[in-house]
Design a protein around this motif. Structure first.
Motif, PDB file in Angstrom:
ATOM      1  N   UNK A 192       0.866  -1.166   0.000  1.00 25.55           N
ATOM      2  CA  UNK A 192       0.000   0.000   0.000  1.00 25.55           C
ATOM      3  C   UNK A 192       0.912   1.229   0.000  1.00 25.55           C
ATOM      4  N   UNK A 193       0.385   2.384  -0.443  1.00 21.32           N
ATOM      5  CA  UNK A 193       1.259   3.560  -0.564  1.00 21.32           C
ATOM      6  C   UNK A 193       2.056   3.867   0.697  1.00 21.32           C
ATOM      7  N   UNK A 194       1.409   3.777   1.880  1.00 24.76           N
ATOM      8  CA  UNK A 194       2.141   4.118   3.103  1.00 24.76           C
ATOM      9  C   UNK A 194       3.306   3.169   3.332  1.00 24.76           C
TER      10      UNK A 194
ATOM     11  N   UNK B  52       6.273   4.274   1.196  1.00 20.28           N
ATOM     12  CA  UNK B  52       7.011   5.368   1.841  1.00 20.28           C
ATOM     13  C   UNK B  52       7.921   4.810   2.923  1.00 20.28           C
TER      14      UNK B  52
ATOM     15  N   UNK C 131      11.646  16.174  -6.279  1.00 19.62           N
ATOM     16  CA  UNK C 131      10.932  17.147  -5.427  1.00 19.62           C
ATOM     17  C   UNK C 131       9.768  16.500  -4.652  1.00 19.62           C
TER      18      UNK C 131
ATOM     19  N   UNK D 295       9.492  16.119  -0.473  1.00 20.60           N
ATOM     20  CA  UNK D 295       8.367  16.586   0.339  1.00 20.60           C
ATOM     21  C   UNK D 295       7.842  15.452   1.215  1.00 20.60           C
ATOM     22  N   UNK D 296       7.798  14.236   0.660  1.00 18.14           N
ATOM     23  CA  UNK D 296       7.342  13.088   1.445  1.00 18.14           C
ATOM     24  C   UNK D 296       8.243  12.874   2.658  1.00 18.14           C
TER      25      UNK D 296
ATOM     26  N   UNK E 184      10.213  15.127   4.009  1.00 19.02           N
ATOM     27  CA  UNK E 184      10.063  16.308   4.862  1.00 19.02           C
ATOM     28  C   UNK E 184       8.917  16.114   5.844  1.00 19.02           C
ATOM     29  N   UNK E 185       7.790  15.591   5.341  1.00 18.36           N
ATOM     30  CA  UNK E 185       6.596  15.503   6.172  1.00 18.36           C
ATOM     31  C   UNK E 185       6.658  14.370   7.185  1.00 18.36           C
TER      32      UNK E 185
ATOM     33  N   UNK F 160       3.230  20.781  -2.060  1.00 23.94           N
ATOM     34  CA  UNK F 160       2.116  20.409  -1.194  1.00 23.94           C
ATOM     35  C   UNK F 160       1.194  19.364  -1.824  1.00 23.94           C
ATOM     36  N   UNK F 161       1.587  18.798  -2.970  1.00 25.60           N
ATOM     37  CA  UNK F 161       0.799  17.740  -3.585  1.00 25.60           C
ATOM     38  C   UNK F 161      -0.427  18.231  -4.333  1.00 25.60           C
TER      39      UNK F 161
ATOM     40  N   UNK G 146       7.119   8.437  -5.304  1.00 24.28           N
ATOM     41  CA  UNK G 146       5.833   8.838  -5.875  1.00 24.28           C
ATOM     42  C   UNK G 146       5.552   8.100  -7.182  1.00 24.28           C
TER      43      UNK G 146
ATOM     44  N   UNK H 217       4.379   4.468  -6.312  1.00 20.71           N
ATOM     45  CA  UNK H 217       2.992   4.449  -5.830  1.00 20.71           C
ATOM     46  C   UNK H 217       2.021   4.428  -7.005  1.00 20.71           C
TER      47      UNK H 217
ATOM     48  N   UNK I 286      -2.536  -1.916  -6.082  1.00 22.31           N
ATOM     49  CA  UNK I 286      -3.576  -1.552  -5.139  1.00 22.31           C
ATOM     50  C   UNK I 286      -4.506  -0.465  -5.691  1.00 22.31           C
ATOM     51  N   UNK I 287      -3.963   0.422  -6.495  1.00 17.52           N
ATOM     52  CA  UNK I 287      -4.758   1.544  -6.959  1.00 17.52           C
ATOM     53  C   UNK I 287      -5.592   1.231  -8.176  1.00 17.52           C
TER      54      UNK I 287
END
Lengths: 473, 179
Positions: free
Chosen positions: A18-20, A23, A183, A187-188, A190-191, A210-211, A440, A443, A448-449
């Motif tokens: 899954x995406x998470x 990451x 980039x 950001x991923x 960073x968060x 910010x996506x 990114x 994903x 899954x998507x």
């Protein structure tokens, strides 16, 4: 819909992620402290780099006489290394740009590291012509700037000037392409980073991403444009490198086959280097679900195809030399195969044309260890190819009275080792500080998507999206 | 300028695609959509126009190439012509490789800078995230409530099949989402 699902290709990423999880898995290497394995690779690489720095410093301080060059063999180790490294870089652009335009989505697992490899390889390559100048502090004379000598401009008819512009553009565009792709991933990270210095650095580098989908849409457009620009660029770069030779009147260099032959050889050697790095990195970093054996299989096939192209070029060169009826041309090729550097020629032939034939067998392609071994041989073979082209064409020229031999000095060997040190130091730092897989992009190719059904008509899910994933798996 | 928005959170790309399409087709105004990766077809679902960045790439590439050809001609044939192997002053075919490289350099670098400019991305900019997980695994659809056509009941009904994870109302100082 079951029949549709069955006709879909097998998923590109194993393990129903899954995406998470993507990451988490890819950032794991950045979160933990480097282990003993990383240090065991980094310290020797860094030692080699220091050796190289010492050798180059000595060479610059003393002069180019520290190398084994002579009046007849004016280009040897340095230019061999230059062409070798610049060729390595080309597979990165093939994967990131050409395979992107061809919609080969398996590239998402390897493009980030292949692009990084390109940048570091071009860095290594760029060093050699500069130190070859003998007075590297005048390297800026290659730039067309208004100067106090007239202004005396550079000669735009010279392939060496073309090469300067080609390498500079190639490096810049590769770096920009890599950074733009990085980039969203920055950001991923960073968060998920706690406030502190590291987060501050990531905030600066991720440019406030910010996506927003409006930005994503432009990002996709820019990515496509850069891929479209990088594709002819990469072909032009090695074409121009080959013109450094082909526009000279030296037998063995002065042929029209050089541009396609060099481009094929570049992609061949670069693909082998990607395989060398990836077979080790996937194991060392626990990324076997992302860089699967199927990925290695595909890259091995590209290696095999380019090996055949290179083999065909060797044959064509030989045939053309004899068919031309030009005695100098004939002599150069006989001298390559039977002269004092015949050992280099046969190493080249065995490593580039012989050994890669093992990739015809699925058992070999699906065995990462064997792929690693073959790819190392290809790297060796492609280094020798450039050595053979450069040294054997030069050392016995038109006048037998000026014939000479060539042997590298310890300084040249140390400089070659140093370039490998630079390359691996950069690559290991990259593995430590940058996500080695484009988070990114991966994903976007997860099974899954993609339920392949209009969302409204889909049955309500209980446990997330695992059902669809299992249908596809 | 502040405005009220409805923030809806999804955790599946099919859901955000369907929800975005449904909301737009019902005539509501979408402030923005946020996603952790480029979802194929989301731009069409949002009704976004194709980006004009290819024009920047084309024009700047052309400018770079033109400038370079002129520069090569001026240096080689006009400012200080030098006889190199008896080649003509204006050796146009020999100028092609460098012209090509400079064209690619201009086109590529300017496209990226134009992208940063229109997307308002700059080093050190503070990212205002619609949800802390938006760069990880969450998809967010923001619907403009200040629109006269906004109808909470209808929106709820439209979003029902799309497995909304969370809904919240937000008061925004009109910074994000515009343009």
């Amino acid at each position: 819909m079951a029949s549709v699902s069955q006709t879909l290709r097998p998923p590109l990423v194993a393990g129903d992620k899954r995406p998470a999880e993507v990451t988490r898995d890819i950032c794991a290497a950045l979160d933990r402290r480097p282990g003993a394995g990383w240090w065991a690779m980094f310290l020797p690489a860094f030692a080699l780099l220091l050796l190289g720095v010492t050798a180059v410093t000595y060479e610059i301080a003393t002069g180019i006489g520290t190398w084994g060059l002579n009046r007849t063999v004016g280009w040897a180790f340095d230019i061999t290394n230059f062409v070798f490294w610049i060729g390595i870089g080309h597979a990165g652009t093939l994967i990131s740009a050409i395979l992107f335009l061809l919609r080969q989505r398996w590239r998402t697992s390897v493009n980030r590291s292949a692009e990084a490899m390109t940048i570091f390889a071009v860095l290594c390559a760029g060093m050699f012509p500069v130190i070859h100048l003998g007075r590297p502090w005048f390297a800026y004379w290659m730039l067309p700037y208004p100067n106090a000598r007239g202004s005396l401009w550079i000669n735009f008819r010279s392939p060496l000037v073309w090469d300067f512009f080609a390498i500079l553009t190639y490096f810049t565009i590769s770096l920009v392409f890599w950074y733009v792709g990085l980039i969203p991933d920055l950001a991923t990270i960073r968060d998920r980073t706690k406030p502190g210095l590291r987060r501050r650095v990531l905030e600066i580098l991720s440019l406030g991403w910010d996506g927003s989908y409006r930005t994503w849409q432009r990002y996709e457009t820019v990515y496509k444009l850069l891929a479209g620009l990088a594709t002819p660029l990469v072909i032009s770069v090695h074409t121009i490198v080959s013109w450094d030779f082909a526009t000279a009147v030296i037998p063995g260099w002065h042929t029209t086959i050089f541009p396609p032959y060099f481009v094929a050889g570049a992609i061949f050697s670069g693909m082998a280097m990607v395989l060398t790095l990836m077979t080790v990195a996937r194991k060392a970093m626990g990324l076997e679900d992302y860089i699967t054996v199927a990925h290695i299989d595909k890259m091995a096939k590209v290696t095999l195809a380019t090996s055949l192209m290179v083999g065909l070029s060797y044959l064509t060169e030989f045939f053309t030399a004899f068919y031309s009826g030009n005695q100098y041309e004939e002599f150069v090729f006989l001298n390559r195969a039977l002269g004092p550097f015949a050992w280099g020629y046969w190493i080249m032939l065995a490593c580039n044309v012989g050994i890669p034939q093992l990739f015809w067998f699925r058992k070999v392609r699906w065995n990462p260890f064997l792929v690693f071994i073959v790819s190392v041989f290809v790297n060796i073979g492609m280094w020798f190819e450039r050595f053979v082209i450069i040294v054997t064409s030069l050392h016995r020229d038109f006048l037998p009275s000026s014939w000479a031999g060539y042997a590298p000095t310890s300084i040249e060997l140390a400089t070659l080792a140093g370039s490998f040190g630079l390359f691996f130091t950069c690559f290991l730092l990259f593995c430590r500080f940058v996500p080695v897989i484009a988070i990114s992009e991966v994903k976007g190719v997860l099974s899954v998507g993609r339920s392949r059904q209009p969302a409204g008509r889909r049955p309500l899910r209980s446990g997330g999206a695992t059902e669809e994933a299992s249908v596809l798996g | 300028m502040s405005r009220r928005t409805l923030v809806t959170v999804f955790d599946h790309e099919d859901d955000i695609l369907g929800a975005t399409r449904a909301i737009r087709e019902a005539g509501f105004r979408i402030a923005d959509v946020y996603a952790p990766y480029a979802v194929h077809g989301l731009d069409k679902a949002m009704g976004l126009q194709p980006s004009k960045l290819p024009w920047v790439c084309f024009v700047l590439g052309l400018v770079g190439a033109a400038l370079k050809v002129w520069f090569e001609f001026w240096t080689t044939a006009q400012d200080w012509p030098i006889n190199v192997g008896g080649k003509p002053w204006n050796s146009l075919p020999a100028f092609v490789p460098v012209t090509f490289e400079v064209m690619v350099l201009f086109a590529g670098v300017s496209t990226v800078f134009a992208f940063f400019l229109v997307s308002r991305l700059w080093p050190g900019k503070r990212a205002v995230l619609a949800d802390p997980h938006v760069t990880d695994d969450r998809f967010i659809l923001i619907i403009d409530q200040s629109d006269a056509a906004f109808d909470p009941v209808k929106v709820e009904r439209l979003l029902e099949p799309y497995h909304v994870v969370r809904v919240e109302e937000r008061e925004e100082s009109g910074e994000g989402g515009a343009g």
